[in-house]
Every structure is written in structure tokens, then in C-alpha cells.
Design an enzyme around this catalytic site. Structure first.
Site, short mmCIF file in Angstrom:
data_model
loop_
_atom_site.label_atom_id
_atom_site.label_comp_id
_atom_site.label_asym_id
_atom_site.label_seq_id
_atom_site.Cartn_x
_atom_site.Cartn_y
_atom_site.Cartn_z
N TYR A 1 0.83 -1.21 0.00
CA TYR A 1 0.00 0.00 0.00
C TYR A 1 0.86 1.25 0.00
O TYR A 1 2.01 1.24 0.46
CB TYR A 1 -0.96 0.02 1.20
CG TYR A 1 -0.29 0.11 2.56
CD1 TYR A 1 0.01 1.34 3.13
CD2 TYR A 1 0.01 -1.04 3.29
CE1 TYR A 1 0.61 1.42 4.38
CE2 TYR A 1 0.62 -0.97 4.53
CZ TYR A 1 0.91 0.27 5.08
OH TYR A 1 1.50 0.35 6.32
N CYS A 2 0.29 2.34 -0.52
CA CYS A 2 0.85 3.67 -0.35
C CYS A 2 -0.19 4.46 0.44
O CYS A 2 -0.97 3.86 1.20
CB CYS A 2 1.18 4.32 -1.69
SG CYS A 2 -0.24 4.58 -2.79
N PHE A 3 -0.22 5.78 0.32
CA PHE A 3 -1.13 6.53 1.18
C PHE A 3 -2.59 6.37 0.79
O PHE A 3 -3.44 6.07 1.62
CB PHE A 3 -0.76 8.02 1.20
CG PHE A 3 -1.59 8.80 2.19
CD1 PHE A 3 -1.44 8.59 3.55
CD2 PHE A 3 -2.53 9.72 1.76
CE1 PHE A 3 -2.21 9.29 4.48
CE2 PHE A 3 -3.30 10.43 2.68
CZ PHE A 3 -3.14 10.22 4.04
#
Length: 364
Positions: free
Chosen positions: A95-97
Site C-alpha cells: 500500500y501507499c497513502f
């Protein structure tokens, strides 16, 4: 090729799935999830420069700058790190933000390097965080807390840790809950504390445990705050009191504040430096409650503490700490406890020794 997304967050946490966090380190430090490993697509400086470019020149220019900054060796290094992670954790996700460009790029590079189609979290960190916040309230609507009280040093945490249907709030907050309760390593961020608490609640609900035991806490444990709804619910829940003789409480406190705490510092900093840092922490902890103790009592207790520190350093024996800890318990903590428990008498449903309390809590 359409790269897969995961939106079943509950299963993700119930399975304790490994998580690859490709956000910048500064984002990771502000809040993450247990089991997450930070291997960023962009370091903090790169993220800052791209952010400035985005504001001044727009998305296309920011994307071009990003590719320029990490093309070549940085891309090769980061892809190699991710390759190792996904091969070791094939059941994980990344995941990223917000689940956008950074996680998509990471997915693509992983696929190019390995042929592995590694899923990303739909909505990224923000979606996972919102899910866990919502789950705290959903869980608190279902659970029925039982609160375990008792005097300082009674061994409440020992009881909590022996029960299956309990949550160790002090363990999650990484603080022993008193003026002397800090550890050598910092407390988790407030976000991490809330995330871990929510996951614990999710797992108990999945196991169909709704009668959960919590230690009697104030609104804050160190510098971490309980969710207001949890504190409110605990404040109106049945109270079980752990009764422990004074000498046993003194022994427990020496073990906790002296022996275990010193071992933590010496493991972290080495024997000599660790002893000095632990001694400074003990003295500063006492200084923080000087006003409540009063000048005369503080001076007497500080003198006894210093003698005990010197005696421990010379002999390796913590026995001299018994005197100041006995005074701390009987003259500082016990009067506060007596007042607080007088306000809660109508909630007490049981009291007894550790064995009795454990048997009672297990029976219900």
C-alpha cells in the site's frame, strides 16, 4: 494487465498478513500497522521535491521529476528490496497513502522483475486507517468490558496477560501506567496505538469473545489516550479488585521499576551507560511528582532513592530500593487509590487474591 486490489480489510488483519508499506519514511513514522515493513518508493527528500513540483507545475511535471529522481540505480535497488519481500511473503499486500500512483508503480516494477502479481490495498493506508477507526466504535458497541482494579504493584498486568479474553492496554501503549512507567524505547504514536487496539478488538469479536477484561486505567497511559468511547464504557463497567499484600506489591514494584527497567536500559546502551541512563530516569521520574509529594517528603524519598542506586551499583543487589518504594506506595499511590476506589464502590462485583481473581474471571 489489470493488477489486483484487496478490499477485504477484516480478513487481512485476522490473518495478520504481511504488509509492504511503500510510503516515505516520514509518513510511516506518523502511523502504520502491525506487521508492516517500510520500503519506500520515494525517500523523504524525493517526496518533498516532487510535492513542491506538483504545487508549482502540476501533475505531469511532478511525475516526470519522480521518474528522473528514481530512474536507474535507485529503481534497481528498491525493486530488489521489494522482490525479496514478496518472495518471502507471498500472502502479503502493498500500500501507499491512498492506493494510487505509488502503489501502482511498485506493483508494476515487482511484476516486471519477478512475474509476481502482488496485490495492493484498495484506498491504501487511508482506507485501512478509516476502517480501523470505524471498527473501534463497532467493537465497543458489542463488547461488555470487565475492569480489573487494584493498588499499584498488585500484579494486575500479570492477571491480564494470563487471560484469553483480555486486552493489555499498557502493553499496546508501551507504558506501565505510572510516573515510573516509561520504557527505554518510545511509546508508539497515538495512531499506532489506536490501530493496534482496533485489531485486537476485531480478533476478539471474530473469536466471539465479547466479555473482555481491561485493566483500570485513566484517560491516558503515558502520553497515549484511550478512545473516549472506550474510557466511558470502562467507567461504567463491573469492577474486579485484585488484593495483594504490601510486601508482595513492593517486590513486584522493585522487579518492574528497578530490575526489569535496568535490564532494558543495559540491553539498549550497555552495562555502564545503561545504568547511568536508568538511574537518571528514576530520579527524574521522582522529580516529576515532587509537588504532589511535598518538599520534605520528596527530599527524604530522593535521598533514599540515591542511596539505593549507589547500593545497587556497588553490590548488584536491589534490596535497598525497598525503603523508598514502600514509602512511594503507602504515602503517594495508596491515598490516591483509596480516594478513587471510594468513587467506584458500587461497581465492585468481586475482590480477592490473584488466584481467586483469575478463577473468577475465567469462570465468567
Amino acid at each position: 494487465m489489470e493488477l489486483p486490489e484487496i478490499s477485504d480489510f477484516r480478513t487481512l488483519f485476522l490473518k495478520d498478513a504481511p504488509l509492504l508499506d511503500v510510503r516515505a519514511p516520514i509518513e510511516y513514522r506518523a502511523g502504520a500497522f502491525p506487521g508492516a515493513t517500510n520500503m519506500p518508493l520515494l525517500n523523504d527528500e524525493e517526496r518533498h521535491l516532487i510535492g513542491l513540483c506538483y504545487k508549482e507545475q502540476g501533475q505531469s511535471a511532478a511525475i516526470a521529476l519522480g521518474r528522473k529522481l528514481i530512474d536507474g540505480q535507485p529503481k534497481a535497488n528498491r525493486t530488489a528490496q521489494w522482490q525479496t519481500f514478496v518472495q518471502q511473503h507471498p500472502e502479503g499486500a502493498l500500500y501507499c497513502f491512498r492506493g494510487g500512483m505509488r502503489s501502482k508503480i511498485a506493483q508494476e516494477w515487482i511484476h516486471e522483475a519477478t512475474g509476481i502479481v502482488y496485490p495492493r490495498i484498495k484506498g491504501g493506508y487511508k482506507a485501512l486507517r478509516n476502517f480501523l477507526l470505524e471498527e473501534i466504535n463497532a467493537s465497543l458497541a458489542e463488547i461488555r468490558p470487565i475492569v480489573l482494579g487494584g493498588r499499584t504493584g498488585a500484579g494486575k498486568t500479570v492477571v491480564i496477560q494470563q487471560l484469553q479474553n483480555s486486552i493489555d492496554l499498557e502493553g499496546l501503549a508501551w507504558h506501565r501506567g505510572s510516573a515510573f512507567g516509561s520504557h527505554v524505547t518510545p511509546q508508539p504514536s497515538q495512531i499506532d496505538f489506536e490501530n493496534n487496539l482496533s485489531i485486537e478488538l476485531i480478533r476478539h469479536r471474530a473469536a466471539q469473545r465479547c466479555r473482555l477484561v481491561f485493566e483500570d486505567e485513566s484517560k491516558a497511559i503515558g502520553s497515549r489516550h484511550l478512545p473516549p468511547l472506550l474510557y466511558e464504557k470502562m467507567s461504567h463497567s463491573p469492577l474486579v479488585i485484585l488484593e495483594t499484600p504490601l510486601q508482595e506489591r513492593i517486590d513486584n514494584s522493585i522487579q518492574e521499576y528497578v530490575t526489569s527497567a535496568l535490564a532494558e536500559y543495559q540491553t539498549q546502551f550497555g552495562a555502564e551507560e545503561g545504568f547511568k541512563k536508568w538511574a537518571d530516569r528514576a530520579s527524574n521520574s521522582l522529580l516529576r511528582i515532587k509537588k504532589r509529594l511535598g518538599g520534605v517528603r520528596y527530599k527524604k524519598m530522593a535521598s533514599r532513592l540515591q542511596y539505593a542506586i549507589n547500593h545497587l551499583k556497588q553490590t548488584g543487589n536491589p534490596e535497598a530500593h525497598e525503603e523508598w518504594i514502600s514509602q512511594l506506595l503507602t504515602e503517594y499511590y495508596d491515598p490516591m487509590y483509596d480516594y478513587q476506589i471510594s468513587q467506584k464502590k458500587d461497581r465492585i462485583v468481586y475482590s480477592g487474591s490473584m488466584t481467586d481473581v483469575l478463577n473468577y474471571l475465567r469462570s465468567i
